[in-house]
Motif scaffolding. Structure first.
Motif, PDB file in Angstrom:
ATOM      1  N   LEU A 322       0.828  -1.209   0.000  1.00  0.00           N
ATOM      2  CA  LEU A 322       0.000   0.000   0.000  1.00  0.00           C
ATOM      3  C   LEU A 322       0.860   1.256   0.000  1.00  0.00           C
ATOM      4  CD1 LEU A 322      -3.115  -0.332   2.361  1.00  0.00           C
ATOM      5  CD2 LEU A 322      -3.062   0.268  -0.066  1.00  0.00           C
ATOM      6  N   ARG A 323       1.904   1.271   0.812  1.00  0.00           N
ATOM      7  CA  ARG A 323       2.767   2.456   0.874  1.00  0.00           C
ATOM      8  C   ARG A 323       3.455   2.699  -0.461  1.00  0.00           C
ATOM      9  NH1 ARG A 323       4.008   0.971   6.161  1.00  0.00           N
ATOM     10  NH2 ARG A 323       5.819  -0.213   5.470  1.00  0.00           N
ATOM     11  N   ALA A 324       3.969   1.623  -1.055  1.00  0.00           N
ATOM     12  CA  ALA A 324       4.638   1.769  -2.349  1.00  0.00           C
ATOM     13  C   ALA A 324       3.657   2.268  -3.402  1.00  0.00           C
ATOM     14  CB  ALA A 324       5.240   0.431  -2.776  1.00  0.00           C
ATOM     15  N   ALA A 325       2.428   1.759  -3.380  1.00  0.00           N
ATOM     16  CA  ALA A 325       1.421   2.179  -4.353  1.00  0.00           C
ATOM     17  C   ALA A 325       1.066   3.651  -4.175  1.00  0.00           C
ATOM     18  CB  ALA A 325       0.175   1.312  -4.213  1.00  0.00           C
ATOM     19  N   ARG A 326       0.932   4.081  -2.912  1.00  0.00           N
ATOM     20  CA  ARG A 326       0.585   5.489  -2.684  1.00  0.00           C
ATOM     21  C   ARG A 326       1.688   6.406  -3.192  1.00  0.00           C
ATOM     22  NH1 ARG A 326      -0.773   8.508   3.121  1.00  0.00           N
ATOM     23  NH2 ARG A 326      -1.016  10.612   2.220  1.00  0.00           N
TER      24      ARG A 326
END
Length: 767
Positions: A322-326
């Motif tokens: 999720l962090r990488a996607a954001r």
């Protein structure tokens, strides 16, 4: 005289073979025939001459209606003029579409030097008959020729791919996709293989993914050709159920879901590969070689892409994906391929309830807008997104076989989220807006009413994500009402106080009303061009402003709407006789009220070829007013004088309106539709929508004279059409009629309503 004959009928009729197996058997059959043909016309002295299959035939992928691309390859010292003249004609006589050439190896390569199509066709050159050494030499020379000019050909391929995508559209999302040329189609796989021949760009996972997806599209293409007997690659709507049956699938929906999934896998792999190819073509100077930008928590920016730090194990951090996607979405870039594969292999599911940090990251990803879509689809392609949101699985590549919708359910949800993020400044809680956008159609993955299912999903998912109970109720209310504003604005009388009160009763607060208004626009824009435009926007704005005022917002400025009837209309009503006013694409008629008036006007417009896009009716004190918004698909200038003359004749009872509409419907009936099927028509009666009239809603398929047929059926019962809301949404007609019985009362008798319904359905189902 040639005696060797080609017999394809048994193979065409063999339903046990399809897809690649059928194509291979077809290619072998043609190989055997051409080899025998060459021997018959050239004898046994075949030194210095060879028949070579190229293009799709060279790949042994001859679909039932594919072109037959054949090269007669010769040694420079061998004269094959007589052979070529005798071998091409039997092929044409067999009814095959032939692409042919006669050349030496040198001549073939000279042509390929300046022609991308020839260069790629030679990459699949395959020996059929004759001197095999000629074909082997051509294979080696064509490959070397291609590799030597790798950079040039890759750039030419890139331009060709982009142009083809722009012209043919998306296989995954189009109602009638081009299986070969569309984005995510067969030609994209060919292009990747040609690019791979120039420079190794496909990863291990890509090969298997492409092969599986390609097989799905090829299966459909073979059956489409076999069923239609035509070389079209466009999977038309009327063919989808039959193709599905041939492939042992439940129905056209199952087929299109499978095709959408395959096309998206191809499109994603193609995009990823061409992104790396572009980077390679730019060379080291064209890349971002700045020092890594470290975001913390295992995420860095390197060479313009978001990466997972080398020393971080995705299995140890459920929020890492999720962090990488954001970060990727906010920086308008992508997660690099190596990191994506690591996440696919190691990323765990996120347990529930989620911590506040996880919910904040998810909302942040959604608020990145359109830049989040390719990032989420990359996660989805590698099976990571469903670990984050398991509720996503039922809507993955779920088709919506309607021209009203341009996307599959999952892509529609992402488009709605992106649209909602751009309207966050209109609401009190942007986080609940983007979450409502994600949730509003998640119920379409199951059976039954998708709104009811969506409410349950909203409550369950909201709880797992850790939202407070009050926020969960807002999400559930938004899902429950996500169609409310658009349906009421387009199909109900906004001047009727009952309409406004009915909406106000469904919305719990002004904040929720603002959220619902933003969601309605975001959803409609993501649906398709027929769902949102200036007229729809104005009507929704009018409804929202009036409901807000009814709910106690004293500061709201009521949005103006073109009132019907307005002062000019009342002036016409006060005049004597029949008054007809035409202006651009608007027809207004004021005349003495009489039975069947609305129906006759609709009929005249129909047999003159005008499409009715909106209509309103009003009657009072023996006078009737009708206003029709029309479009003219056949002429640059509508012949209003001739139409006005026919309107006067029709209103005086001196024109065979029904016969003329029937004649036009027959004249413009679409050919090649197979067995005719009556359109599915739904008729509903609503006695709660208005205090003074019954509302009859009619949903059916658009066609010549639909409005005329409906209103003619109503005329049989002497009902008075007080007002009407007519909408054509893509190929669907959604009409609403405010009617009263001959005594001016609502239609409450269930037997009468059933007879009216029967009459409307019969009128629309008669060919």
């Amino acid at each position: 005289m040639v005696t060797v004959q080609l017999e394809r009928a048994p193979l065409l009729a063999d339903g046990t073979l399809t897809g690649a197996l059928w194509c291979r058997r077809h290619s072998e059959l043609i190989d055997e025939w051409l080899a025998a043909l060459l021997t018959e016309v050239a004898g046994t002295d075949l030194d210095g001459v060879a028949l070579v299959a190229v293009g799709g035939y060279g790949r042994s992928e001859l679909c039932p209606q594919s072109d037959l691309d054949v090269m007669l390859l010769r040694n420079p010292r061998r004269d094959v003029k007589a052979v070529s003249e005798r071998i091409w004609y039997p092929i044409w006589d067999a009814g095959l579409k032939l692409g042919h050439s006669v050349c030496t190896q040198r001549e073939a390569l000279e042509i390929a030097d300046d022609d991308l199509d020839t260069a790629t066709a030679l990459l699949s050159a395959r020996h059929i008959a004759g001197d095999a050494s000629l074909t082997a030499d051509l294979n080696a020379a064509a490959r070397a020729h291609w590799e030597q000019r790798a950079k040039r050909w890759l750039e030419a391929l890139r331009v060709r791919v982009d142009a083809r995508h722009a012209q043919a559209g998306e296989v995954a999302f189009m109602l009638e996709p081009d299986l070969k040329e569309g984005r995510g189609g067969l030609r994209d796989v060919h292009s990747l293989h040609w690019a791979q021949a120039a420079r190794s760009i496909l990863l291990e996972h890509d090969e298997q993914s492409l092969a599986t997806a390609y097989a799905t599209l090829l299966d459909a293409r073979v059956e489409l050709h076999r069923r239609t007997g035509r070389p079209s690659n466009v999977l038309a709507l009327q063919e989808q159920d039959a193709v599905a049956t041939a492939l042992d699938l439940a129905n056209g929906d199952a087929l299109m879901a499978k095709i959408a999934s395959a096309a998206r896998a191809i499109a994603w792999t193609s995009d990823d590969a061409w992104r790396r190819i572009r980077s390679a073509l730019r060379g080291p100077r064209g890349r971002n070689r700045k020092r890594d930008r470290v975001f913390g928590d295992g995420v860095v920016l390197r060479d313009g892409e978001v990466r997972i730090a080398d020393d971080v194990d995705p299995a140890d951090d459920p929020l890492l994906a999720l962090r990488a996607a954001r970060w990727a979405a906010e920086l308008a870039t992508m997660i690099d391929r190596d990191s994506l594969e690591r996440l696919a292999e190691r990323a765990p599911e996120i347990g529930g309830p989620w911590p506040p940090e996880a919910r904040e990251i998810l909302v942040g990803l959604f608020r990145a807008g359109a830049e989040a879509i390719p990032v989420i689809e990359a996660l989805d392609h590698r099976g990571i997104w469903t670990r984050i949101l398991p509720e996503w699985e039922p809507v993955r590549s779920h088709p919506q076989r309607s021209s009203y919708h341009r996307f599959t359910v999952d892509r529609h949800l992402l488009e709605t989220v992106a649209n909602a993020s751009g309207r966050a400044d209109r609401v009190d809680r942007p986080d609940l807006l983007v979450m409502s956008a994600l949730l509003h159609d998640l119920g379409k993955g199951g059976d039954g009413d998708h709104t009811a299912a969506g409410i349950e999903i909203a409550r369950r998912l909201g709880t797992r994500l850790g939202f407070p109970e009050a926020d969960i109720e807002v999400l559930a209310e938004s899902v429950a009402n996500h169609l409310l504003l658009s349906e009421v604005a387009l199909r109900r009388d906004l001047d009727d106080p009952a309409t406004i009160q009915r909406v106000a009763d469904r919305v719990s607060s002004l904040g929720n009303l603002r959220l619902l208004a933003a969601l309605t626009e975001a959803d409609s824009r993501a649906t398709g061009p027929a769902a949102w435009g200036p007229a729809q926007a104005q009507l929704v704005a009018v409804l929202v402003s009036r409901v807000a005022k009814r709910m106690g917002d004293a500061d709201v400025e009521e949005t103006a709407v073109s009132k019907f009837p307005n002062d000019a209309h009342r002036t016409l009503l006060a005049s004597d006789g029949t008054q007809i006013v035409t202006e651009n694409e608007l027809l207004t008629i004021a005349t003495p009220d009489r039975p069947g008036l609305f129906c006759k006007v609709a009929g005249v417009l129909a047999f003159h070829g005008l499409d009715v896009v909106s209509a309103s009716a009003y009657s009072a004190e023996g006078r009737a007013l009708s206003e029709f918004g029309v479009s003219d698909p056949f002429r640059a200038e509508t012949p209003w004088p001739r139409i006005e003359r026919d309107l006067e004749l029709a209103l005086d009872g001196r024109l065979a309106v029904q016969a003329r509409v029937a004649e036009r419907a027959q004249r413009y009936a679409k050919p090649d539709q197979g067995e005719w099927r009556a359109p599915i028509t739904v008729v509903r009666f609503d006695n709660d929508a208005s205090d003074a009239a019954t509302v009859i809603d009619v949903h059916t398929v658009d066609g010549v004279g639909v409005l005329y047929r409906i209103t003619r059926a109503l005329t049989e019962f002497d009902v008075d059409i007080r007002s009407a809301r007519v909408q054509t949404l893509g190929a669907q007609v959604v009409d609403a009629f405010y009617v009263v019985d001959p005594q001016g009362q609502k239609i409450t008798n269930t037997d009468t309503a059933a007879e009216i319904e029967r009459a409307i359905i019969h009128a629309l189902s008669t060919k």
